[in-house]
Write a protein that holds these residues in place. Structure first.
Motif, PDB file in Angstrom:
ATOM      1  N   GLY A   1      31.172 -37.405  27.557  1.00 51.62           N
ATOM      2  CA  GLY A   1      32.276 -36.569  27.900  1.00 51.62           C
ATOM      3  C   GLY A   1      33.631 -37.067  27.284  1.00 51.62           C
ATOM      4  N   SER A   2      34.633 -37.174  28.382  1.00 52.93           N
ATOM      5  CA  SER A   2      35.906 -37.159  27.648  1.00 52.93           C
ATOM      6  C   SER A   2      36.552 -38.580  28.272  1.00 52.93           C
ATOM      7  N   VAL A   3      37.323 -39.075  27.503  1.00 50.99           N
ATOM      8  CA  VAL A   3      38.486 -40.239  28.062  1.00 50.99           C
ATOM      9  C   VAL A   3      39.400 -39.582  29.047  1.00 50.99           C
ATOM     10  N   TRP A   4      39.330 -40.143  30.328  1.00 46.50           N
ATOM     11  CA  TRP A   4      40.521 -40.026  31.135  1.00 46.50           C
ATOM     12  C   TRP A   4      41.659 -40.816  30.946  1.00 46.50           C
ATOM     13  N   PHE A   5      41.610 -42.058  30.673  1.00 48.87           N
ATOM     14  CA  PHE A   5      42.516 -43.054  30.399  1.00 48.87           C
ATOM     15  C   PHE A   5      41.885 -44.584  30.363  1.00 48.87           C
ATOM     16  N   TYR A   6      42.354 -45.427  29.284  1.00 46.70           N
ATOM     17  CA  TYR A   6      42.178 -46.599  29.230  1.00 46.70           C
ATOM     18  C   TYR A   6      43.069 -47.317  30.090  1.00 46.70           C
ATOM     19  N   ASP A   7      42.584 -48.317  30.886  1.00 47.08           N
ATOM     20  CA  ASP A   7      43.104 -49.017  32.090  1.00 47.08           C
ATOM     21  C   ASP A   7      44.679 -49.338  31.926  1.00 47.08           C
ATOM     22  N   THR A   8      45.198 -50.062  30.703  1.00 46.16           N
ATOM     23  CA  THR A   8      46.535 -50.390  30.690  1.00 46.16           C
ATOM     24  C   THR A   8      47.519 -49.209  30.596  1.00 46.16           C
ATOM     25  N   ALA A   9      47.101 -47.925  30.455  1.00 40.18           N
ATOM     26  CA  ALA A   9      47.692 -46.769  30.238  1.00 40.18           C
ATOM     27  C   ALA A   9      48.108 -46.286  31.472  1.00 40.18           C
ATOM     28  N   ARG A  10      47.491 -46.495  32.754  1.00 39.21           N
ATOM     29  CA  ARG A  10      47.810 -46.047  33.908  1.00 39.21           C
ATOM     30  C   ARG A  10      48.166 -46.999  34.898  1.00 39.21           C
ATOM     31  N   THR A  11      47.980 -48.411  34.512  1.00 38.40           N
ATOM     32  CA  THR A  11      47.968 -49.434  35.695  1.00 38.40           C
ATOM     33  C   THR A  11      49.161 -50.406  35.566  1.00 38.40           C
ATOM     34  N   GLY A  12      50.039 -49.772  34.753  1.00 41.82           N
ATOM     35  CA  GLY A  12      51.252 -50.827  34.581  1.00 41.82           C
ATOM     36  C   GLY A  12      51.153 -52.050  33.584  1.00 41.82           C
ATOM     37  N   GLY A  13      49.856 -51.833  32.784  1.00 39.85           N
ATOM     38  CA  GLY A  13      49.722 -52.805  31.591  1.00 39.85           C
ATOM     39  C   GLY A  13      48.666 -53.699  32.194  1.00 39.85           C
ATOM     40  N   LYS A  14      48.015 -53.499  33.360  1.00 38.75           N
ATOM     41  CA  LYS A  14      47.124 -54.351  33.870  1.00 38.75           C
ATOM     42  C   LYS A  14      45.603 -53.885  33.243  1.00 38.75           C
ATOM     43  N   VAL A  15      44.808 -54.898  32.905  1.00 37.50           N
ATOM     44  CA  VAL A  15      43.480 -54.292  32.762  1.00 37.50           C
ATOM     45  C   VAL A  15      42.543 -54.586  34.083  1.00 37.50           C
ATOM     46  N   LEU A  16      41.517 -53.913  33.785  1.00 37.93           N
ATOM     47  CA  LEU A  16      40.585 -53.532  34.723  1.00 37.93           C
ATOM     48  C   LEU A  16      39.064 -54.168  34.412  1.00 37.93           C
ATOM     49  N   ASN A  17      38.623 -55.341  34.776  1.00 36.82           N
ATOM     50  CA  ASN A  17      37.442 -55.810  34.388  1.00 36.82           C
ATOM     51  C   ASN A  17      36.458 -54.884  35.079  1.00 36.82           C
ATOM     52  N   HIS A  18      35.061 -55.035  34.798  1.00 35.91           N
ATOM     53  CA  HIS A  18      33.971 -54.317  35.407  1.00 35.91           C
ATOM     54  C   HIS A  18      33.944 -54.431  36.782  1.00 35.91           C
ATOM     55  N   ASN A  19      34.248 -55.396  37.503  1.00 38.84           N
ATOM     56  CA  ASN A  19      34.184 -55.538  38.998  1.00 38.84           C
ATOM     57  C   ASN A  19      35.467 -54.769  39.352  1.00 38.84           C
ATOM     58  N   GLN A  20      36.529 -55.155  38.934  1.00 43.52           N
ATOM     59  CA  GLN A  20      37.797 -54.469  39.461  1.00 43.52           C
ATOM     60  C   GLN A  20      37.859 -52.877  39.113  1.00 43.52           C
ATOM     61  N   SER A  21      37.318 -52.327  38.519  1.00 43.02           N
ATOM     62  CA  SER A  21      37.038 -50.737  38.185  1.00 43.02           C
ATOM     63  C   SER A  21      36.530 -50.019  39.329  1.00 43.02           C
ATOM     64  N   ARG A  22      35.698 -50.960  40.452  1.00 37.40           N
ATOM     65  CA  ARG A  22      35.150 -50.108  41.396  1.00 37.40           C
ATOM     66  C   ARG A  22      35.923 -50.729  43.006  1.00 37.40           C
ATOM     67  N   ARG A  23      37.018 -51.215  42.736  1.00 32.26           N
ATOM     68  CA  ARG A  23      37.918 -51.881  43.728  1.00 32.26           C
ATOM     69  C   ARG A  23      39.407 -51.393  43.772  1.00 32.26           C
ATOM     70  N   ALA A  24      40.032 -51.513  44.774  1.00 37.67           N
ATOM     71  CA  ALA A  24      41.447 -51.035  44.767  1.00 37.67           C
ATOM     72  C   ALA A  24      42.095 -52.037  44.080  1.00 37.67           C
ATOM     73  N   CYS A  25      42.189 -51.928  42.883  1.00 39.38           N
ATOM     74  CA  CYS A  25      42.972 -53.019  41.748  1.00 39.38           C
ATOM     75  C   CYS A  25      43.885 -52.236  41.100  1.00 39.38           C
ATOM     76  N   PHE A  26      45.297 -52.609  41.228  1.00 33.26           N
ATOM     77  CA  PHE A  26      46.327 -52.078  40.120  1.00 33.26           C
ATOM     78  C   PHE A  26      46.549 -50.629  40.352  1.00 33.26           C
ATOM     79  N   GLY A  27      46.195 -50.226  41.365  1.00 33.79           N
ATOM     80  CA  GLY A  27      46.697 -48.749  41.641  1.00 33.79           C
ATOM     81  C   GLY A  27      45.677 -47.678  41.489  1.00 33.79           C
ATOM     82  N   LEU A  28      44.464 -48.372  40.872  1.00 32.34           N
ATOM     83  CA  LEU A  28      43.258 -47.413  40.523  1.00 32.34           C
ATOM     84  C   LEU A  28      43.037 -46.584  41.722  1.00 32.34           C
ATOM     85  N   ASP A  29      42.960 -46.907  42.825  1.00 33.44           N
ATOM     86  CA  ASP A  29      42.598 -46.094  44.163  1.00 33.44           C
ATOM     87  C   ASP A  29      43.549 -45.023  44.308  1.00 33.44           C
TER      88      ASP A  29
END
Length: 285
Positions: free
Chosen positions: A250-278
């Motif tokens: 498919g297509s890349v929507w975004f890499y974590d740091t581009a939309r989370t204020g510079g925060k990285v999302l590990n694999h567990n955090q990308s299914r949780r309400a971390c760093f504004g992902l929700d």
């Protein structure tokens, strides 16, 4: 910009009457594992509660519970997913479905999108899908699946997320996914495009230092485990999936740091309400 352009073209193509009558729903599709309470055990309430606030009717949410320890095409995997999505669409009158997947859930959803004649329920589902938001998808597999199948000792660090030597793990070996992508799935390089958008959110690193508060979102022990398994991956990875695998379909929507204020999302955090992902997922509705 590609995502924005797609959204604008979609909006321009929709007439006012459709916009006024469309019934939007959201489906949360978990990753590898056999789930019976994915709401609490996989996604958790903060994630789902925030996302559903973006709907006109917040009740139009389904949290899928299936056996994703199976091969993606198995009746207990894609068959179960199709059954729950079709029931949700029919019971709620959904005409506009946004699917949010995580990890191997993206592969199961991609199987449905790629093989509409495999199951009589698939076409009705595909026709209602607006797009898929794939969080950390294992679209090209992961070397960790190869290592688990080989019996590497570090597999204990992955048991909570990946499991041990089940068919879904076997399927996510890199060479196996290369075969499926070339022969059975759409959306990767050189293959036909998927019939609906498949937008990937990519985690690029793991933070586990005890003094760094970022490591505690989603669970500190999970961050430590993913820091260990990242040693088997490239420098750009979320502790389970290499960035190139997450970006393969498919297509890349975004890499974590581009939309989370510079925060990285590990694999567990990308299914949780971390760093504004929700909130990003909510606003996307």
């Amino acid at each position: 910009m590609l995502r924005t352009a797609f959204a604008l073209s979609l909006a321009a193509a929709s007439c006012a009457a459709h916009a006024a009558t469309a019934t939007t729903g959201v489906a949360f599709v978990h990753g590898t594992g056999s789930q019976t309470d994915a709401y609490n055990d996989y996604w958790q309430a903060p994630m789902i509660t925030t996302v559903r606030q973006g709907l006109v009717n917040p009740a139009n949410v389904v949290v899928v519970n299936c056996d994703f320890t199976q091969y993606m095409w198995d009746s207990r995997a894609a068959g179960c997913l199709a059954g729950q999505l079709k029931s949700f669409i029919d019971s709620r009158g959904i005409t506009d479905l946004v699917v949010i997947t995580h990890s191997n859930g993206g592969n199961v959803m991609r199987w449905i999108l790629s093989n509409p004649t495999y199951d009589s329920r698939y076409p009705a589902i595909v026709s209602k899908v607006r797009w898929v938001n794939a969080l950390a998808p294992s679209s090209a597999g992961t070397p960790l699946a190869d290592a688990v199948m080989a019996g590497n000792v570090f597999e204990s660090a992955l048991g909570w997320l990946l499991g041990y030597k089940n068919d879904a793990v076997r399927q996510q070996q890199t060479s196996w996914m290369a075969y499926y992508n070339q022969n059975n799935l759409y959306g990767t390089s050189g293959r036909p495009a998927l019939p609906k958008g498949f937008w990937s959110v990519i985690g690029s690193d793991v933070v586990s230092a005890v003094w760094n508060s970022d490591a505690y979102c989603g669970g500190y022990s999970q961050s430590v485990g993913l820091e260990i398994t990242q040693n088997w991956l490239s420098s750009c990875s979320d502790g389970f999936i290499d960035c190139r695998s997450a970006a393969a379909a498919g297509s890349v929507w975004f890499y974590d740091t581009a939309r989370t204020g510079g925060k990285v999302l590990n694999h567990n955090q990308s299914r949780r309400a971390c760093f504004g992902l929700d909130t990003l997922l909510r606003n996307d509705l």
